[in-house]
Design a protein around this motif. Sequence first.
Motif, short mmCIF file in Angstrom:
data_model
loop_
_atom_site.label_atom_id
_atom_site.label_comp_id
_atom_site.label_asym_id
_atom_site.label_seq_id
_atom_site.Cartn_x
_atom_site.Cartn_y
_atom_site.Cartn_z
N GLY A 80 47.13 42.49 10.59
CA GLY A 80 46.17 41.85 11.41
C GLY A 80 45.40 42.99 11.88
N GLU A 81 45.87 44.01 12.74
CA GLU A 81 45.21 45.26 13.10
C GLU A 81 44.17 45.84 12.07
OE1 GLU A 81 48.05 46.65 16.69
OE2 GLU A 81 48.16 47.32 14.57
N SER A 82 44.61 45.84 10.75
CA SER A 82 43.78 46.42 9.74
C SER A 82 42.54 45.52 9.43
CB SER A 82 44.58 46.54 8.52
OG SER A 82 45.49 47.46 8.56
N GLN A 83 42.74 44.38 9.48
CA GLN A 83 41.54 43.26 9.43
C GLN A 83 40.72 43.41 10.47
OE1 GLN A 83 40.95 42.34 6.48
NE2 GLN A 83 41.17 40.33 6.15
N ARG A 84 41.15 43.57 11.61
CA ARG A 84 40.02 43.67 12.68
C ARG A 84 39.42 44.88 12.52
NH1 ARG A 84 44.44 43.85 17.14
NH2 ARG A 84 42.82 45.07 18.37
N VAL A 85 40.11 46.24 12.02
CA VAL A 85 39.26 47.34 11.78
C VAL A 85 38.11 47.19 10.60
CG1 VAL A 85 39.38 49.73 10.73
CG2 VAL A 85 41.18 48.81 12.39
N ALA A 86 38.52 46.14 9.68
CA ALA A 86 37.77 45.92 8.44
C ALA A 86 36.42 45.13 9.13
CB ALA A 86 38.42 44.91 7.52
N VAL A 87 36.64 44.09 10.28
CA VAL A 87 35.50 43.26 10.73
C VAL A 87 34.50 44.31 11.49
CG1 VAL A 87 34.87 41.64 12.56
CG2 VAL A 87 36.95 41.35 10.92
N ALA A 88 35.29 45.34 12.27
CA ALA A 88 34.53 46.33 12.93
C ALA A 88 33.58 47.31 12.01
CB ALA A 88 35.54 47.11 13.77
N ARG A 89 34.25 47.79 10.89
CA ARG A 89 33.63 48.50 10.05
C ARG A 89 32.44 47.78 9.35
NH1 ARG A 89 37.08 50.03 4.70
NH2 ARG A 89 36.74 47.56 4.47
N ALA A 90 32.67 46.46 8.99
CA ALA A 90 31.49 45.47 8.45
C ALA A 90 30.34 45.56 9.40
CB ALA A 90 32.07 43.98 8.20
N LEU A 91 30.55 45.72 10.70
CA LEU A 91 29.34 45.42 11.68
C LEU A 91 28.93 46.91 12.05
CD1 LEU A 91 30.93 42.83 13.97
CD2 LEU A 91 29.23 42.55 12.44
N ALA A 92 29.44 48.10 11.50
CA ALA A 92 28.92 49.44 11.81
C ALA A 92 27.47 49.60 11.95
CB ALA A 92 29.65 50.38 10.89
N ASN A 93 26.60 49.17 10.94
CA ASN A 93 25.13 49.35 11.01
C ASN A 93 24.43 48.07 11.27
OD1 ASN A 93 24.87 51.87 9.61
ND2 ASN A 93 25.62 50.96 7.67
N GLY A 94 25.19 47.23 12.15
CA GLY A 94 24.39 46.07 12.83
C GLY A 94 23.77 45.17 11.94
N PRO A 95 24.48 44.81 10.75
CA PRO A 95 23.90 43.63 9.90
C PRO A 95 23.68 42.47 10.40
CG PRO A 95 26.38 43.82 9.64
CD PRO A 95 25.91 44.95 10.72
N LYS A 96 22.62 41.97 9.97
CA LYS A 96 22.02 40.57 10.46
C LYS A 96 23.35 39.37 9.86
CE LYS A 96 17.39 41.67 9.53
NZ LYS A 96 17.59 42.90 8.58
N LEU A 97 24.06 39.62 8.89
CA LEU A 97 24.85 38.65 8.32
C LEU A 97 26.43 39.51 7.85
CD1 LEU A 97 25.21 36.01 6.91
CD2 LEU A 97 24.24 37.20 4.67
N LEU A 98 27.21 38.38 8.28
CA LEU A 98 28.77 38.82 7.91
C LEU A 98 29.24 37.81 6.85
CD1 LEU A 98 31.05 40.78 8.67
CD2 LEU A 98 31.62 38.96 10.30
N LEU A 99 29.84 38.25 5.82
CA LEU A 99 30.36 37.51 4.87
C LEU A 99 31.86 37.62 4.79
CD1 LEU A 99 27.76 37.69 2.07
CD2 LEU A 99 27.75 36.15 3.62
N ALA A 100 32.60 36.78 5.04
CA ALA A 100 34.18 36.73 5.07
C ALA A 100 34.66 36.10 3.96
CB ALA A 100 34.60 36.59 6.33
N ASP A 101 35.65 36.46 2.98
CA ASP A 101 36.25 35.73 1.95
C ASP A 101 37.59 35.74 2.15
OD1 ASP A 101 36.76 34.45 -0.23
OD2 ASP A 101 36.14 36.26 -1.70
N GLU A 102 38.16 34.61 2.63
CA GLU A 102 39.46 34.33 3.03
C GLU A 102 40.33 35.41 4.04
OE1 GLU A 102 40.85 31.54 2.45
OE2 GLU A 102 40.06 30.62 0.63
N PRO A 103 39.26 35.74 5.03
CA PRO A 103 39.97 36.85 6.03
C PRO A 103 41.43 36.68 6.55
CG PRO A 103 38.40 35.54 7.02
CD PRO A 103 38.54 35.02 5.77
N THR A 104 41.68 35.59 6.40
CA THR A 104 43.18 35.10 7.32
C THR A 104 44.34 34.78 6.06
OG1 THR A 104 42.58 32.96 7.48
CG2 THR A 104 41.86 34.31 9.18
#
Length: 222
Positions: free
Chosen positions: A143-167
Motif C-alpha cells: 500500500g505504501e508503494s502504491q502511494r509512492v507510485a501516485v506521488a511519482r506520477a504527480l512529480a512533473n505536475g501533470p494535468k491528467l492522472l490515469l490509474a489502472d486497477e490501482p487497488t
Amino acid sequence: MAGHVLRAQDLWKSYDGRTDVLQGLDLSVSPGESVLVWGENGSGKTTLLSLLGALDRPDRGSVTVGSRETTGLKERELARIRLLDIGFVFQTHHLIDDLTVEENVALPLRLAKRPEGARVGELLEVFGLTKLASRRPDEISVGESQRVAVARALANGPKLLLADEPTASLDPKGTAAVLEALRLARTTFGTAEVVATHDAEVREIATQEYLLEEGVLRPRSG
C-alpha cells in the motif's frame, strides 16, 4: 473544448482486425474531476487508458490532452507529453528496487531535467511519505508503494492522472491509503483523474462514473 483536461471523441479500437474493443467512445474530463470507468476483466479498460495516455493509437477518433490532439503526433512528441502532462499509476507499483522512496519520486523530474528538491519534499509531505524517504521498495508495504507510485506520477505536475486497477492487489488498509492519495491528487493539486476499476471501494473518490461494456461507454448511476 475550453476547460477540459482530456477529451476523447469517437474512439474505435480493434485487434486482429475483427474484435472491436472500443466502439465510438466519447469521454471528457475537467480539472479536479475523478472519473471511474467500471468494467469486467477483458472489457477494454486497459485499452482505453492506453489510448488516453498516448501509449497506443486508436484506429479511428481523436484524443486531446490539454490543448494538444495526440493521435497524430510523432513518438518523440508523445513521449514528452507522457512525461510532463500525464501521470500513470498501474495495478503494480513499478517502483525501481535500487532507488529509495525519495529517488523514485524524483525520477520523472530528473528525466525532465527539472529541479527536484522542493517538489519532491512537497510530494513526500502531502502523501505522508517523509519518514519513508530513505527506504527502498522492499522495505515498505504494498500500500505504501502504491502511494509512492501516485506521488511519482504527480512529480512533473501533470494535468491528467490515469490509474489502472490501482487497488486490485491491496488489502483494505492499503486500499484506503491509495484512495486517500488519489483524493489528495485531485483536491490538493487539481489533477483530473481517470481510474479503471471493478473495486466498489473506489466509488468514494468518484465525481463521475461510467460502465464500459461490449465496447460502449455509458454513464453509470446507482
